[in-house]
Design a protein around this motif. Structure first.
Motif, PDB file in Angstrom:
ATOM      1  N   ILE A 213       1.177  -1.170   0.352  1.00  0.00           N
ATOM      2  CA  ILE A 213      -0.136   0.022   0.004  1.00  0.00           C
ATOM      3  C   ILE A 213       1.245   1.201   0.240  1.00  0.00           C
ATOM      4  N   THR A 214       0.271   1.848  -0.484  1.00  0.00           N
ATOM      5  CA  THR A 214       1.045   3.455  -0.472  1.00  0.00           C
ATOM      6  C   THR A 214       0.859   4.107   0.535  1.00  0.00           C
ATOM      7  N   GLU A 215       2.201   5.306   0.627  1.00  0.00           N
ATOM      8  CA  GLU A 215       2.349   6.077   2.432  1.00  0.00           C
ATOM      9  C   GLU A 215       0.920   6.615   2.754  1.00  0.00           C
ATOM     10  N   GLN A 216      -0.089   7.193   2.159  1.00  0.00           N
ATOM     11  CA  GLN A 216      -1.125   7.288   2.359  1.00  0.00           C
ATOM     12  C   GLN A 216      -2.547   6.775   2.537  1.00  0.00           C
ATOM     13  N   GLU A 217      -1.735   5.582   1.964  1.00  0.00           N
ATOM     14  CA  GLU A 217      -2.906   4.706   2.010  1.00  0.00           C
ATOM     15  C   GLU A 217      -3.188   3.720   3.477  1.00  0.00           C
ATOM     16  N   GLY A 218      -1.491   4.045   3.568  1.00  0.00           N
ATOM     17  CA  GLY A 218      -0.836   3.887   5.244  1.00  0.00           C
ATOM     18  C   GLY A 218      -1.840   4.524   6.379  1.00  0.00           C
ATOM     19  N   LYS A 219      -1.921   6.053   6.337  1.00  0.00           N
ATOM     20  CA  LYS A 219      -2.406   6.983   6.591  1.00  0.00           C
ATOM     21  C   LYS A 219      -3.633   6.727   7.151  1.00  0.00           C
ATOM     22  N   THR A 220      -5.102   6.528   5.754  1.00  0.00           N
ATOM     23  CA  THR A 220      -5.508   6.041   5.968  1.00  0.00           C
ATOM     24  C   THR A 220      -6.247   4.670   6.725  1.00  0.00           C
ATOM     25  N   LEU A 221      -5.088   3.968   6.982  1.00  0.00           N
ATOM     26  CA  LEU A 221      -5.659   2.830   6.733  1.00  0.00           C
ATOM     27  C   LEU A 221      -4.878   2.515   8.856  1.00  0.00           C
ATOM     28  N   LEU A 222      -4.350   3.060   8.999  1.00  0.00           N
ATOM     29  CA  LEU A 222      -3.938   3.614   9.837  1.00  0.00           C
ATOM     30  C   LEU A 222      -5.623   4.016  11.325  1.00  0.00           C
ATOM     31  N   LYS A 223      -5.374   5.198  10.694  1.00  0.00           N
ATOM     32  CA  LYS A 223      -7.192   5.727  10.962  1.00  0.00           C
ATOM     33  C   LYS A 223      -8.013   5.032  11.490  1.00  0.00           C
ATOM     34  N   ASP A 224      -7.974   4.643   9.662  1.00  0.00           N
ATOM     35  CA  ASP A 224      -9.728   3.570  10.142  1.00  0.00           C
ATOM     36  C   ASP A 224      -9.316   1.769  11.521  1.00  0.00           C
ATOM     37  N   LEU A 225      -8.219   1.552  11.304  1.00  0.00           N
ATOM     38  CA  LEU A 225      -7.822   0.353  11.974  1.00  0.00           C
ATOM     39  C   LEU A 225      -7.993   0.578  13.439  1.00  0.00           C
ATOM     40  N   GLN A 226      -7.391   2.538  14.355  1.00  0.00           N
ATOM     41  CA  GLN A 226      -7.647   2.785  15.134  1.00  0.00           C
ATOM     42  C   GLN A 226      -8.925   2.875  16.153  1.00  0.00           C
ATOM     43  N   HIS A 227      -9.185   3.721  14.889  1.00  0.00           N
ATOM     44  CA  HIS A 227     -10.892   4.242  14.804  1.00  0.00           C
ATOM     45  C   HIS A 227     -11.897   2.850  15.548  1.00  0.00           C
ATOM     46  N   ALA A 228     -11.349   1.448  14.630  1.00  0.00           N
ATOM     47  CA  ALA A 228     -12.360   0.649  14.487  1.00  0.00           C
ATOM     48  C   ALA A 228     -11.728  -0.142  15.804  1.00  0.00           C
ATOM     49  N   ALA A 229     -10.637   0.452  16.389  1.00  0.00           N
ATOM     50  CA  ALA A 229     -10.057  -0.988  17.446  1.00  0.00           C
ATOM     51  C   ALA A 229     -11.068   0.344  18.891  1.00  0.00           C
ATOM     52  N   GLN A 230     -10.583   1.423  18.050  1.00  0.00           N
ATOM     53  CA  GLN A 230     -11.362   2.096  19.637  1.00  0.00           C
ATOM     54  C   GLN A 230     -12.808   2.086  20.122  1.00  0.00           C
ATOM     55  N   GLU A 231     -13.402   1.702  19.276  1.00  0.00           N
ATOM     56  CA  GLU A 231     -15.630   1.347  18.853  1.00  0.00           C
ATOM     57  C   GLU A 231     -15.954  -0.182  19.146  1.00  0.00           C
ATOM     58  N   ASN A 232     -13.850  -0.921  19.641  1.00  0.00           N
ATOM     59  CA  ASN A 232     -14.464  -2.139  19.977  1.00  0.00           C
ATOM     60  C   ASN A 232     -14.202  -2.276  21.177  1.00  0.00           C
ATOM     61  N   ARG A 233     -13.739  -1.737  21.493  1.00  0.00           N
ATOM     62  CA  ARG A 233     -13.013  -1.640  22.931  1.00  0.00           C
ATOM     63  C   ARG A 233     -14.134  -1.075  23.932  1.00  0.00           C
ATOM     64  N   GLU A 234     -14.690   0.313  23.173  1.00  0.00           N
ATOM     65  CA  GLU A 234     -15.828   0.910  24.168  1.00  0.00           C
ATOM     66  C   GLU A 234     -17.009  -0.214  24.422  1.00  0.00           C
ATOM     67  N   LYS A 235     -17.006  -1.116  23.230  1.00  0.00           N
ATOM     68  CA  LYS A 235     -18.209  -2.077  23.031  1.00  0.00           C
ATOM     69  C   LYS A 235     -18.148  -3.373  24.342  1.00  0.00           C
ATOM     70  N   ILE A 236     -16.867  -3.565  24.000  1.00  0.00           N
ATOM     71  CA  ILE A 236     -16.497  -4.548  24.857  1.00  0.00           C
ATOM     72  C   ILE A 236     -16.738  -4.572  26.319  1.00  0.00           C
ATOM     73  N   SER A 237     -16.407  -3.099  27.078  1.00  0.00           N
ATOM     74  CA  SER A 237     -16.205  -2.660  28.373  1.00  0.00           C
ATOM     75  C   SER A 237     -17.583  -2.507  28.346  1.00  0.00           C
ATOM     76  N   THR A 238     -18.585  -1.808  27.657  1.00  0.00           N
ATOM     77  CA  THR A 238     -20.219  -1.705  28.026  1.00  0.00           C
ATOM     78  C   THR A 238     -20.624  -3.054  27.611  1.00  0.00           C
ATOM     79  N   MET A 239     -20.437  -3.928  27.783  1.00  0.00           N
ATOM     80  CA  MET A 239     -20.407  -5.456  27.804  1.00  0.00           C
ATOM     81  C   MET A 239     -20.752  -5.458  28.458  1.00  0.00           C
ATOM     82  N   ILE A 240     -19.393  -5.831  28.838  1.00  0.00           N
ATOM     83  CA  ILE A 240     -19.088  -6.678  30.521  1.00  0.00           C
ATOM     84  C   ILE A 240     -19.299  -6.034  31.719  1.00  0.00           C
TER      85      ILE A 240
END
Length: 102
Positions: free
Chosen positions: A36-63
């Motif tokens: 992937i390109t560097e720009q795609e990498g930045k976009t992917l990193l942002k998307d993954l970080q966002h998804a990870a944070q959302e999922n951590r919040e969902k897991i915390s709420t479920m717990i």
């Protein structure tokens, strides 16, 4: 190709447990290998970080919800229950003290 890489990472690391460091390592690796390109990498990193944070919040709420449910099923005293009992006990002690003095 970018979407395929993105889906692979989501599936491979299980976004639920992904740490910030692991996400950055994976994205950097894809950029370094030219997948992937560097720009795609930045976009992917942002998307993954966002998804990870959302999922951590969902897991915390479920717990939290599950713990609350289990605590309710166990019929354990809550802080509020104990506070009420302490107030009643204080009133009874006061009444007994007053009766002794009378």
């Amino acid at each position: 190709m970018f979407e395929l890489v993105k889906k692979s990472i989501f599936a491979g690391i299980g976004v639920f447990a992904a740490t910030e460091e692991k996400i950055q390592e994976l994205v950097s690796d894809f950029v370094e290998k030219g997948k992937i390109t560097e720009q795609e990498g930045k976009t992917l990193l942002k998307d993954l970080q966002h998804a990870a944070q959302e999922n951590r919040e969902k897991i915390s709420t479920m717990i939290d919800e599950r713990i609350t449910c289990i605590m309710g099923q166990l019929h354990l005293a809550t802080k509020e229950d104990i506070a009420i009992i302490n107030e009643r006990l204080a009133r009874i002690e006061q009444q007994l003290s007053e009766q002794r003095q009378a």
